[in-house]
Design a protein around this motif. Structure first.
Motif, mmCIF file in Angstrom:
data_model
loop_
_atom_site.group_PDB
_atom_site.id
_atom_site.type_symbol
_atom_site.label_atom_id
_atom_site.label_comp_id
_atom_site.label_asym_id
_atom_site.label_seq_id
_atom_site.Cartn_x
_atom_site.Cartn_y
_atom_site.Cartn_z
ATOM 1 N N ARG A 105 0.826 -1.209 0.000
ATOM 2 C CA ARG A 105 0.000 0.000 0.000
ATOM 3 C C ARG A 105 0.856 1.252 0.000
ATOM 4 N NH1 ARG A 105 -4.818 -0.108 4.197
ATOM 5 N NH2 ARG A 105 -3.557 -1.388 5.555
ATOM 6 N N CYS A 158 2.386 1.614 -3.474
ATOM 7 C CA CYS A 158 1.421 2.022 -4.509
ATOM 8 C C CYS A 158 1.081 3.501 -4.397
ATOM 9 C CB CYS A 158 0.142 1.194 -4.389
ATOM 10 S SG CYS A 158 0.339 -0.461 -5.009
ATOM 11 N N VAL A 159 0.757 3.938 -3.178
ATOM 12 C CA VAL A 159 0.392 5.354 -3.004
ATOM 13 C C VAL A 159 1.565 6.235 -3.402
ATOM 14 C CG1 VAL A 159 -0.224 7.117 -1.298
ATOM 15 C CG2 VAL A 159 -1.236 4.848 -1.155
ATOM 16 N N LEU A 161 2.285 6.132 -7.260
ATOM 17 C CA LEU A 161 1.261 6.839 -8.047
ATOM 18 C C LEU A 161 1.522 8.339 -8.012
ATOM 19 C CD1 LEU A 161 -2.085 5.001 -7.199
ATOM 20 C CD2 LEU A 161 -1.080 5.342 -9.449
ATOM 21 N N LEU A 162 1.790 8.843 -6.816
ATOM 22 C CA LEU A 162 2.048 10.280 -6.681
ATOM 23 C C LEU A 162 3.341 10.676 -7.383
ATOM 24 C CD1 LEU A 162 1.005 10.739 -2.943
ATOM 25 C CD2 LEU A 162 -0.240 11.497 -4.953
ATOM 26 N N PHE A 173 2.838 10.651 -11.234
ATOM 27 C CA PHE A 173 2.039 11.778 -11.701
ATOM 28 C C PHE A 173 2.833 13.094 -11.652
ATOM 29 C CE2 PHE A 173 -0.938 15.256 -10.874
ATOM 30 C CZ PHE A 173 -1.729 15.166 -12.018
ATOM 31 N N PHE A 174 3.372 13.400 -10.483
ATOM 32 C CA PHE A 174 4.040 14.701 -10.327
ATOM 33 C C PHE A 174 5.351 14.767 -11.114
ATOM 34 C CE2 PHE A 174 1.237 14.950 -6.620
ATOM 35 C CZ PHE A 174 0.690 16.206 -6.836
ATOM 36 N N VAL A 218 4.439 15.225 -14.911
ATOM 37 C CA VAL A 218 3.892 16.548 -15.240
ATOM 38 C C VAL A 218 4.989 17.613 -15.106
ATOM 39 C CG1 VAL A 218 2.268 18.332 -14.505
ATOM 40 C CG2 VAL A 218 1.523 15.946 -14.640
ATOM 41 N N THR A 243 -0.499 4.374 12.191
ATOM 42 C CA THR A 243 -1.475 4.218 11.122
ATOM 43 C C THR A 243 -2.846 4.481 11.718
ATOM 44 O OG1 THR A 243 -1.651 1.890 11.676
ATOM 45 C CG2 THR A 243 -0.130 2.453 9.898
ATOM 46 N N THR A 278 -5.517 6.897 10.401
ATOM 47 C CA THR A 278 -6.258 7.843 9.573
ATOM 48 C C THR A 278 -5.424 8.200 8.346
ATOM 49 O OG1 THR A 278 -5.319 9.814 10.531
ATOM 50 C CG2 THR A 278 -7.211 8.875 11.671
ATOM 51 N N ILE A 279 -6.056 8.885 7.420
ATOM 52 C CA ILE A 279 -5.353 9.301 6.210
ATOM 53 C C ILE A 279 -4.179 10.225 6.563
ATOM 54 C CG2 ILE A 279 -6.836 11.299 5.748
ATOM 55 C CD1 ILE A 279 -6.699 10.486 2.791
ATOM 56 N N TRP A 292 -0.691 8.878 7.003
ATOM 57 C CA TRP A 292 0.076 8.465 5.818
ATOM 58 C C TRP A 292 0.845 9.622 5.182
ATOM 59 C CZ3 TRP A 292 -0.071 3.491 3.342
ATOM 60 C CH2 TRP A 292 -0.808 2.539 4.057
#
Lengths: 502, 304
Positions: free
Chosen positions: B99, B102-103, B106-107, B110-111, B114, B166, B168-169, B172
């Motif tokens: 997890r 992956c998070v 992905l970030l 993307f960044f 771009v 760990t 809550t959001i 992370w």
């Protein structure tokens, strides 16, 4: 664009991770430990990380030792007496139930003892406290149990302060959900994340103030300290000295550990008393205090802390006298002792804060008076092969840097292992000392205290057993909302019932 | 394609077998775990009992034979530390690391794409210079330092985020941010370099001459061809995190596979070490396979 990014990222993270509320009740506490509990079986509670969660919170014992007064108090046993040599009769408390609802009785005590010494399971309590002698328990009736040891153990009631009681239905394999008679039960366990204990309303004793305790694990000391500072945790039982900077929340407490260098009396030149004395005189112990060691550390004259029975407060640490050390070495050399033989200091990486620096300083002090000394810092597995018997035949002279923990109040947990000729970690080889230890082990009352005192005096003054260094201190951080002060016992147990709220 | 996947699977299986044999014997050469599991003052009898119970008294080849026999029925043994199946312990840790990886990736993807593409669009411009400066700092900053500084600044001083753990959001944000920085800095540089080459190529100039606007030129015409070298680095970085973000997991209290592996090595928990290595190796095999397939997807000239 920015909003788009933020929203997308938040949605993505939210969908992926989910959210969970983090709430702290008024009568709940969070305790941050330095390591995860690998096992949570009551028969492993003598390991400090397991003991802090289980001992007297979930799992209770027949008796309980109170280090502050050196008293042995009743717990699940109301009283005990020696009925014949080697046999003790314990009268058990009635009306007690386990957290799974089953009633507590004599058969549970019998099973708990049998389980802890069974060869079908490697219980640490059995290996640590009930090794080296025969022990068995017999249920006389529901609330009476006879425990017999051979050879007789005069401190058997004290040993029973280590035996965690489990229901007789407990299997021989390790259990993952501990069941006990204590004021708390484990209601949640998320491997790697946390353990939750909640108060049992049907507990037999006084109801503690803390209703719920959550244990979390962070190996980094600065993170543990920060968690208490920002209110994410209430107690960090162990933080480093460097973090303990806030007098309002940080406590130094004697942690029952003694640091010393074990000398190998069987090998030359360490088999010469003058050489051992010279090693002791070469060390400037005071110079370490407040520099590499905590200001609260105490110079040691025995391998057990001052709260132990028989501790001789009249003994003085060896004074720093490098000139006398040089003289002693010269005398030994003149008599043919091979004082130039290289001596290895064996250290264990991470044994205590600043350990490598302390050993380097010691090495320099020894070299300064004329010894040829080298230092080897080893990882724990390799270190243990030097620390424990059987020792290698061709090992050469060694000084093993070690720490010993004895919060139990009686030297019996230390003396044979550390100083008996066959002791597991002993560097000594003196039959007369073996006899002194055996006599003290078998004695009771004031005679026992006196005999232990004699043995410790003999080790320090006559045999010069080790290079004793310091009784250590640990540091804890406690939230200002709690009424709790760490004690010598905090190193191995953390009784939630002793925590109050301001 | 099926043949390619089959060949890769066979090659990976051979590597895995070699790895297991090597780790099995090397880990046992590090010493007997008995002293680490029993108290230092445990009796010789208790030590002997522990060795017997865990099969440590048997010759190494007998232990290996037993391991292989168990492995044949997909039994990876028990964890000495946790007294439960080693594979359960490892899969729990791996799920956390997966997890986290992956998070973060992905970030990062993307960044980095771009910002790297935009920086390549006007080489030497102010945006390019700022992006390059920060990406170089990011690529060279040590994780442990970033993690502690992040906790001191954002958790202790500003009190915006939780220190660790760990739940809550918000828990992370700091670990993902710390893990993000190094691969982001690295990949941004690769994207920028690759895109500079692509954007100066003839077909981009043709597109410009035809009046195609900037955004389609960068993100449609340029990116597809500029992504090939980027994918390799992305794969390497993702594999690095999947292998265990040891420092970040340790400091932030994430029970991932990296921390598990280190603890298991130190504790001589042999079965967990082996299971963790097998799971990591399988994950990296899959990752490499996906990268190869992505190559074929992006470049029609590549066929398996």
């Amino acid at each position: 664009m920015t909003c788009e990014l933020t929203c997308t990222t938040s949605l993505l993270l939210g969908a992926f991770l989910g959210t969970a509320a983090f709430a702290q009740d008024d009568n709940a506490v969070t305790i941050v430990l330095s390591e995860e509990l690998e096992l949570i079986d009551p028969c492993m509670a003598s390991q400090s990380n397991i003991g802090r969660v289980l001992l007297q919170n979930i799992s209770e014992t027949l008796t309980v030792f109170q280090p502050s007064t050196a008293e042995l108090l009743p717990k699940l046993a109301e009283s005990w007496e020696e009925t014949e040599a080697g046999t003790w009769r314990f009268k058990l408390r009635s009306g007690v139930s386990f957290s799974d609802g089953t009633p507590f009785g004599a058969s549970d005590v019998v099973h708990s003892l049998e389980r802890s010494i069974s060869d079908q399971i490697s219980c640490e309590i059995g290996g640590k406290y009930f090794g080296g002698f025969e022990i068995k328990a017999v249920a006389v009736d529901d609330t009476t149990v006879d425990i017999t040891s051979d050879p007789a153990q005069p401190i058997l009631p004290l040993l029973m302060s280590s035996l965690t009681i489990v229901p007789e239905e407990t299997p021989l394999e390790y259990v993952q959900t501990p069941v006990g008679t204590g004021p708390y039960e484990m209601t949640e366990r998320n491997m790697g994340t946390n353990i939750v204990l909640e108060r049992r309303e049907e507990y037999w004793g006084e109801m503690p103030a803390v209703a719920k305790a959550t244990y979390v694990f962070r190996s980094d000391s600065s993170v543990r300290a920060a968690m208490v500072e920002v209110g994410e945790a209430d107690i960090a039982p162990v933080i480093s000295e460097l973090e303990a900077t806030n007098p309002d929340t940080d406590f130094a407490y004697p942690n029952s550990e003694t640091t010393y260098l074990r000398l190998d009396h069987a090998t030359a030149p360490l088999n010469d008393r003058r050489v051992r004395e010279a090693l002791n005189l070469a060390v400037d112990r005071e110079a370490f205090i407040g520099t590499l060691m905590a200001l609260e550390a105490i110079l040691a004259t025995a391998v057990v802390p001052p709260s132990t029975a028989g501790y001789n407060a009249d003994l003085k640490p060896y004074a720093f006298d490098p000139d006398r050390a040089r003289e002693l070495l010269a005398e030994a050399k003149a008599d043919g002792v091979t004082v130039d033989t290289p001596i290895r200091i064996i250290g264990r990486i991470g044994l205590f804060p600043n350990d490598a620096e302390v050993l380097e300083a010691l090495m320099a002090m020894f070299q300064d008076v004329g010894f040829t000394v080298s230092l080897e810092m080893l990882e724990v597995g390799e270190y243990n092969s030097y620390y424990n018997r059987p020792f290698a035949e061709d090992r050469g002279p060694q000084m093993v840097s070690a720490q010993h923990d004895n919060a139990k109040g009686d030297p019996v947990f230390s003396m044979y292992f550390k100083y008996g000729t066959e002791g597991q970690q002993s560097g000594l080889v003196y039959p007369e000392l073996d006899e002194m230890i055996a006599k003290a082990t078998a004695a009771t009352g004031e005679e026992r205290t006196a005999l232990w005192s004699d043995a410790m005096t003999s080790i320090h003054e006559e045999h010069i057993g080790d290079v004793l260094l310091f009784h250590m201190v640990g540091f804890s951080r406690v939230s200002p909302r709690l009424d709790f002060k760490p004690t010598i016992a905090t190193n191995s147990e953390l009784q939630l019932s002793q925590i109050g709220f301001k | 394609m099926k043949k390619f996947i089959g060949q890769r699977a066979v090659a990976s299986a051979i590597s895995l077998v070699g790895l297991v044999i090597m780790v099995f014997f090397l880990s046992r050469l590090t010493g007997d775990p008995t002293d680490l599991y029993l108290p230092v003052d445990a009796s010789l009898q208790a030590r002997e009992q522990f060795r017997e119970l865990n099969g440590l008294n048997d010759p190494m080849m007998v232990q290996f034979g037993r391991y292989v026999a168990d492995l044949a029925v997909l039994d990876l043994g028990m964890s000495l530390r946790q007294a439960r199946p080693a594979i359960d312990v490892v899969l729990e840790g791996f799920a956390w690391t997966l997890r986290l990886a992956c998070v973060t990736m992905l970030l990062v993807t993307f960044f980095a794409i771009v910002i790297g593409s935009l920086a390549a669009f006007r080489v030497g411009g102010i945006f390019d210079r700022i992006a390059t400066f920060f990406s170089l700092i990011g690529a060279s900053a040590p994780d442990f330092w970033l993690a502690i500084v992040a906790i001191v600044v954002f958790a202790v001083n500003l009190r915006w985020l939780p220190t660790s753990g760990t739940g809550t959001i918000w828990h992370w944000v700091l670990p993902v941010s710390v893990l993000f920085i190094r691969p982001f800095g690295l990949i941004l540089q690769v994207v920028r370099g690759s895109m500079i080459g692509v954007l100066s190529s003839a077909y981009v100039k043709t597109a410009r001459a035809k009046g195609v606007r900037n955004r389609p030129i960068i993100f449609v015409h340029g990116l597809r061809n500029g992504m090939l070298p980027v994918i390799t680095v992305l794969g390497d970085q993702a594999a690095g995190i999947l292998n265990g973000a040891v420092i970040v997991e340790t400091i932030f209290g994430f029970p991932g596979i990296g921390k598990l592996m280190i603890d298991s090595i130190l504790q001589r928990d042999f079965n967990v070490v082996l299971a963790a290595i097998m799971v990591s190796a399988l994950a990296i095999f899959l990752m490499n396979l996906l990268i190869d397939l992505a190559y074929a997807l992006l470049d029609p000239r590549i066929r398996y």
